[in-house]
Motif scaffolding. Sequence first.
Motif, mmCIF file in Angstrom:
data_model
loop_
_atom_site.group_PDB
_atom_site.id
_atom_site.type_symbol
_atom_site.label_atom_id
_atom_site.label_comp_id
_atom_site.label_asym_id
_atom_site.label_seq_id
_atom_site.Cartn_x
_atom_site.Cartn_y
_atom_site.Cartn_z
ATOM 1 N N PHE A 13 -30.667 -23.873 1.578
ATOM 2 C CA PHE A 13 -30.449 -25.252 2.036
ATOM 3 C C PHE A 13 -31.220 -26.415 1.604
ATOM 4 O O PHE A 13 -31.387 -27.070 2.452
ATOM 5 N N CYS A 14 -31.594 -26.361 0.468
ATOM 6 C CA CYS A 14 -32.269 -27.620 -0.075
ATOM 7 C C CYS A 14 -31.333 -28.681 0.283
ATOM 8 O O CYS A 14 -30.097 -28.591 -0.195
ATOM 9 N N VAL A 43 -25.457 -25.062 -3.987
ATOM 10 C CA VAL A 43 -25.166 -23.587 -4.100
ATOM 11 C C VAL A 43 -24.916 -22.882 -2.910
ATOM 12 O O VAL A 43 -24.176 -21.678 -2.885
ATOM 13 N N THR A 98 -32.511 -17.211 -5.877
ATOM 14 C CA THR A 98 -33.819 -17.299 -5.554
ATOM 15 C C THR A 98 -34.286 -15.824 -5.821
ATOM 16 O O THR A 98 -34.420 -15.103 -4.640
ATOM 17 N N ARG A 151 -37.788 -28.457 0.684
ATOM 18 C CA ARG A 151 -38.387 -27.608 -0.170
ATOM 19 C C ARG A 151 -39.198 -26.489 0.470
ATOM 20 O O ARG A 151 -39.549 -25.278 -0.056
HETATM 21 FE FE1 SF4 Z 1 -30.072 -24.568 -4.396
HETATM 22 FE FE2 SF4 Z 1 -32.275 -23.292 -5.268
HETATM 23 FE FE3 SF4 Z 1 -32.382 -24.750 -3.175
HETATM 24 FE FE4 SF4 Z 1 -31.104 -22.487 -2.870
HETATM 25 S S1 SF4 Z 1 -33.362 -22.846 -3.366
HETATM 26 S S2 SF4 Z 1 -30.576 -24.314 -2.180
HETATM 27 S S3 SF4 Z 1 -30.028 -22.704 -4.902
HETATM 28 S S4 SF4 Z 1 -32.129 -25.461 -5.071
#
Ligand code: SF4
Length: 438
Positions: free
Chosen positions: A158-159, A164, A200, A276
């Motif tokens: 969940f960035c 996604v 990931t 992040r």
């Molecule tokens: Fe999106 Fe990658 Fe962050 Fe998952 S880790 S939320 S796929 S940018």
Amino acid sequence: MAKLKLITFGCQANEADSEKIAGVLAQEGFELTETAEEADLILLNTCSIREKAEQKVYSLLGTFQKLKTQNPQLKIGLCGCLAQRDGVRLKDRFPYLDLVAGPGALIYRIPEILKGGTAYPVLPRPKEPLPLYVHSPRPRRGSTFKAWVSIMEGCNYFCTFCVVPYTRGPERSRPPEDILAEVQELLQQGYKEITLLGQTVNAYGKNLKPRTQFAHLLRAIDAVAGGEIRVRFTSSHPRDFTPDLIEAVAGLKSVCEHVHLPVQAGSDSVLRRMRRLYTREEYRAKVCALRRAVPDVALSTDLIVGFPGEREEDFQETLTLLQEVRFDSIYAFKYSPRPLTPAAAYPDQISEEIKTERLNILLRLQGEIALEQNRRRLGKIEEVLVEGGPNSKMGSSASGRTRRNQLVHFSQEFFVPGDTVFALITEAYSHYLKGKSP
Ligand code: SF4
Ligand code: 5AD
């Protein structure tokens, strides 16, 4: 035989999904066609990661709607992330759609959805377990020597910019035995390179019972592959880039010396608001540890410019990060606000002009860095897996990729795609190398 026109947007995961869709529909008597006019079914495997990808889908849909007025038998469907995100609502907006299905397990239900003649009521977030490879229709692979192997689906991170986790659902890993069976089959079929895929990929195994780790999976794959094929993996999350994984990349013969490690930004304040879960220094420390263990490793990354609230000094920190880390290549994007994601509602959205300006500055700087990095390859002999034949635009007779994932063009040798050859690197540019037989 019925004809399927399948158009893929977006990432490698979507390319892999399209091969699965083609495999599922091959069992229903569909063969692929390039020509929309002769198709009985047109499927768009969509992407919703940035707005641009979405707009392309809408404009193509308009074109295909016209085809349908000429040929009422034609069926049109949407699969993939955009289909998942907007679900049956798409049927209201585009009433002529015959099918709406998301990614993941829904791919295997496309025949059932097609027969029902109605849109499948897509769940808010897909979370069904992934069907076992060994019991599923085989993907219709686009290459006879390079293969995608999806090892997990979804994302738990969940960035705040990313859609996604909503479209691909929570992280679900395939059991190692099922992955190894697929790899073994690919080996028997003579494949030369596999790319392990996951949103990931290095978070692999957390939800399995017993819990396992990506580095273990790499070791198991290397044991069956016996150094006969190349193994790549993408995308990694820096959080899960553990010492154990670094050791595996360093020690396993089949694992290529290339890591794609998205950093997204160079400023801690932006990284925090992106959620992040690492700082600039933590990221740099992982890169140092990786380079210490694998001195020749190639490094690539993803970057976003113009995240909400990104100040000039934040952007400068992204530039200095590039100068310090010296990536071999980058994928850089202008921030695109996405429905469902927290950052879309953040104040201080950045103007399109500033995003464009920052992207250009970033790409210019990276062009210089990549050229310097590539010049360091001059005079070296690299193993190349040939992928392409003659290319008049490039003036090349064949091209391929090194283990470090760099593109090499040959001008004298007529190699066949799928050959593994050696190249003496003779010229270096920002985005490719030139080589000849040593
Ligand atoms: Fe999106 Fe990658 Fe962050 Fe998952 S880790 S939320 S796929 S940018
Ligand atoms: N805007 C711009 N780029 C994005 N990405 C993901 N979401 C967005 C967004 N909303 C980029 C990230 C990710 C890559 C696959 O796409 O850099 O790593």
